[in-house]
Write a protein that holds these residues in place. Sequence first.
Motif, PDB file in Angstrom:
ATOM      1  N   ASP A  31     -16.327  89.939 -36.243  1.00  0.00           N
ATOM      2  CA  ASP A  31     -15.794  89.096 -35.259  1.00  0.00           C
ATOM      3  C   ASP A  31     -16.812  88.191 -34.528  1.00  0.00           C
ATOM      4  O   ASP A  31     -18.020  88.567 -34.526  1.00  0.00           O
ATOM      5  CB  ASP A  31     -15.572  89.922 -33.951  1.00  0.00           C
ATOM      6  CG  ASP A  31     -14.446  90.944 -34.412  1.00  0.00           C
ATOM      7  OD1 ASP A  31     -13.383  90.498 -35.117  1.00  0.00           O
ATOM      8  OD2 ASP A  31     -14.040  91.988 -33.777  1.00  0.00           O
ATOM      9  N   LEU A  32     -16.615  87.005 -34.284  1.00  0.00           N
ATOM     10  CA  LEU A  32     -17.178  86.074 -33.682  1.00  0.00           C
ATOM     11  C   LEU A  32     -16.928  85.699 -32.264  1.00  0.00           C
ATOM     12  O   LEU A  32     -15.610  85.945 -31.949  1.00  0.00           O
ATOM     13  CB  LEU A  32     -17.465  84.810 -34.528  1.00  0.00           C
ATOM     14  CG  LEU A  32     -17.766  84.613 -35.815  1.00  0.00           C
ATOM     15  CD1 LEU A  32     -17.804  83.537 -36.675  1.00  0.00           C
ATOM     16  CD2 LEU A  32     -19.312  85.228 -36.100  1.00  0.00           C
ATOM     17  N   TYR A  33     -17.733  85.479 -31.292  1.00  0.00           N
ATOM     18  CA  TYR A  33     -17.269  85.126 -29.923  1.00  0.00           C
ATOM     19  C   TYR A  33     -17.158  83.596 -29.944  1.00  0.00           C
ATOM     20  O   TYR A  33     -18.050  82.856 -30.219  1.00  0.00           O
ATOM     21  CB  TYR A  33     -18.319  85.455 -29.052  1.00  0.00           C
ATOM     22  CG  TYR A  33     -18.059  85.426 -27.634  1.00  0.00           C
ATOM     23  CD1 TYR A  33     -17.008  86.346 -26.999  1.00  0.00           C
ATOM     24  CD2 TYR A  33     -18.264  84.474 -26.839  1.00  0.00           C
ATOM     25  CE1 TYR A  33     -16.698  86.467 -25.636  1.00  0.00           C
ATOM     26  CE2 TYR A  33     -17.873  84.204 -25.527  1.00  0.00           C
ATOM     27  CZ  TYR A  33     -17.165  85.064 -24.828  1.00  0.00           C
ATOM     28  OH  TYR A  33     -16.245  85.142 -23.518  1.00  0.00           O
TER      29      TYR A  33
ATOM     30  N   GLY B 284     -25.018  86.914 -34.854  1.00  0.00           N
ATOM     31  CA  GLY B 284     -26.437  87.008 -34.409  1.00  0.00           C
ATOM     32  C   GLY B 284     -26.992  86.143 -33.226  1.00  0.00           C
ATOM     33  O   GLY B 284     -27.904  86.245 -32.665  1.00  0.00           O
ATOM     34  N   LEU B 285     -26.029  85.280 -32.562  1.00  0.00           N
ATOM     35  CA  LEU B 285     -26.370  84.510 -31.616  1.00  0.00           C
ATOM     36  C   LEU B 285     -25.519  84.700 -30.505  1.00  0.00           C
ATOM     37  O   LEU B 285     -24.249  84.887 -30.606  1.00  0.00           O
ATOM     38  CB  LEU B 285     -26.308  82.947 -31.821  1.00  0.00           C
ATOM     39  CG  LEU B 285     -27.160  82.512 -33.104  1.00  0.00           C
ATOM     40  CD1 LEU B 285     -27.034  80.978 -33.448  1.00  0.00           C
ATOM     41  CD2 LEU B 285     -28.694  82.877 -32.974  1.00  0.00           C
TER      42      LEU B 285
ATOM     43  N   PRO C 126     -24.694  90.365 -34.902  1.00  0.00           N
ATOM     44  CA  PRO C 126     -25.323  90.193 -36.159  1.00  0.00           C
ATOM     45  C   PRO C 126     -24.760  90.314 -37.589  1.00  0.00           C
ATOM     46  O   PRO C 126     -23.617  90.977 -37.507  1.00  0.00           O
ATOM     47  CB  PRO C 126     -26.571  91.102 -36.193  1.00  0.00           C
ATOM     48  CG  PRO C 126     -26.767  91.714 -34.942  1.00  0.00           C
ATOM     49  CD  PRO C 126     -25.320  91.666 -34.208  1.00  0.00           C
ATOM     50  N   ASP C 127     -25.131  89.561 -38.459  1.00  0.00           N
ATOM     51  CA  ASP C 127     -24.407  89.409 -39.629  1.00  0.00           C
ATOM     52  C   ASP C 127     -25.295  90.490 -40.644  1.00  0.00           C
ATOM     53  O   ASP C 127     -26.551  90.294 -40.677  1.00  0.00           O
ATOM     54  CB  ASP C 127     -24.408  88.060 -40.316  1.00  0.00           C
ATOM     55  CG  ASP C 127     -23.582  88.040 -41.569  1.00  0.00           C
ATOM     56  OD1 ASP C 127     -23.364  89.210 -42.505  1.00  0.00           O
ATOM     57  OD2 ASP C 127     -23.333  87.018 -42.111  1.00  0.00           O
TER      58      ASP C 127
ATOM     59  N   THR D 152     -32.609  86.408 -35.503  1.00  0.00           N
ATOM     60  CA  THR D 152     -31.444  85.703 -36.245  1.00  0.00           C
ATOM     61  C   THR D 152     -32.072  84.335 -36.529  1.00  0.00           C
ATOM     62  O   THR D 152     -31.765  83.698 -37.802  1.00  0.00           O
ATOM     63  CB  THR D 152     -30.179  85.542 -35.593  1.00  0.00           C
ATOM     64  OG1 THR D 152     -29.563  86.808 -35.297  1.00  0.00           O
ATOM     65  CG2 THR D 152     -29.336  84.695 -36.181  1.00  0.00           C
ATOM     66  N   HIS D 153     -32.941  83.730 -35.732  1.00  0.00           N
ATOM     67  CA  HIS D 153     -33.343  82.356 -35.969  1.00  0.00           C
ATOM     68  C   HIS D 153     -34.208  82.600 -37.186  1.00  0.00           C
ATOM     69  O   HIS D 153     -34.341  81.669 -37.984  1.00  0.00           O
ATOM     70  CB  HIS D 153     -33.931  81.778 -34.954  1.00  0.00           C
ATOM     71  CG  HIS D 153     -34.439  80.378 -34.953  1.00  0.00           C
ATOM     72  ND1 HIS D 153     -35.243  79.698 -34.061  1.00  0.00           N
ATOM     73  CD2 HIS D 153     -34.227  79.558 -35.944  1.00  0.00           C
ATOM     74  CE1 HIS D 153     -35.631  78.513 -34.349  1.00  0.00           C
ATOM     75  NE2 HIS D 153     -34.976  78.387 -35.765  1.00  0.00           N
TER      76      HIS D 153
END
Length: 295
Positions: free
Chosen positions: A26-28, A74-75, A80-81, A201-202
Motif C-alpha cells: 500500500d502507498l499513502y 519507504g517515504l 518500505p519496499d 530509502t534514499h
Amino acid sequence: MTTRSEPTRHHVQGTPRPVHLPDGRDLYAMELAPRLAPPTVVFEAGAAATRSSWALVQPLVGTFAHAIVYDRAGLGRSAPDPVSRTLRRMADDLGALLTGLGTGPFVLVGHSAGGPIVRLAAADAPDRIAGLVLVDPSDEASAILLGRAFRALEKPVVRTNLLLARAGLLARLYRPMLAALPPDARDDLRREGFTADLVRTHLAQTHTYLDELAGFRDDPPQLGGIPVTVVSGTRTGSGMTARTRADANAAHAHRAAASPAGRHVLAPNSGHYIPLTDPELVATEIRGLVEAARR
C-alpha cells in the motif's frame, strides 16, 4: 448531558486515498477535488521528499483539477519496499497508482529526481498522459549530474544525513523549507520527513538511480507527442553553483526542445526548491496543460 464531537479538520492536502498495489503493498496518498473533470494531476516528489513538498502547489491545482500527492515506498507514510528501489521499480509503482485511479488522462508533475520517474511512467502508457511538468528535474543531458565528482559525493552526503537523522538533527538543515509550508503539512514533514528509515530509502535509491538515468542517454523514455513543460530554477544555492545551475538549465532546455509541444520556463524566485518558492508559477504551467487537455 451530551457533548458535540469536534469537527473534522480539513488538511491543506485533502483527504487520504487508499492506493493498493498489485503485489499487496500500500502507498499513502492524499487527494483534492476528486469530482472535477479530467485530467487528474498526480505529483511525484524528489529523491528523499514526501508528499508534503507539494503542499503549496497542490492546493492551487485543486482549485481547477483533481490533484493527488503520494509517498513513494519507504517515504512519508508509505511502508518500505522489500525490493530494491530502482528507477524502474519506482516508475512501475507510479504506473500502478495511475491504473488504480482509472483510465486518465493524467498530467504528471515531477520535481528533481521525480522528473525521470514520471517520464518513464509516461512512456509506459503514453495514451493516458495529457502532459508532463518537470520541475528542476534530474536529466541525463546534464554532464555534471552524471559526472565523476557528483557520483563520488552523493553517497557520503546521504550517509551523513543518516547520522544526523539518527541523532534527531536532520530537520535543522531544512528549517527554511519547514517555515514555508502550511502548518498541517509542516507538522507532517517534521514527523515523517527526517527519519532514519526515510534516509535509508534514499540511500537505497542511490545504488542504481544515476546508472539508470545514464542509460536514458542511449535509450530514453519515448514520449511521442506528449507535451512537456520544464521549469528551471534561476538561482544558486542548495548545493548548486553558477556552473551547475547553467549545466542543469541547459539540460532542461534540451529536454523541452525534444517535445513537439515543449516549453522551457524559468522560475525567477527559485533555486532548486521551486515548489516552495514559485508555487504559483508551477500551478500556472499545470493549468495550461490541464486546460489544453480539456479542449
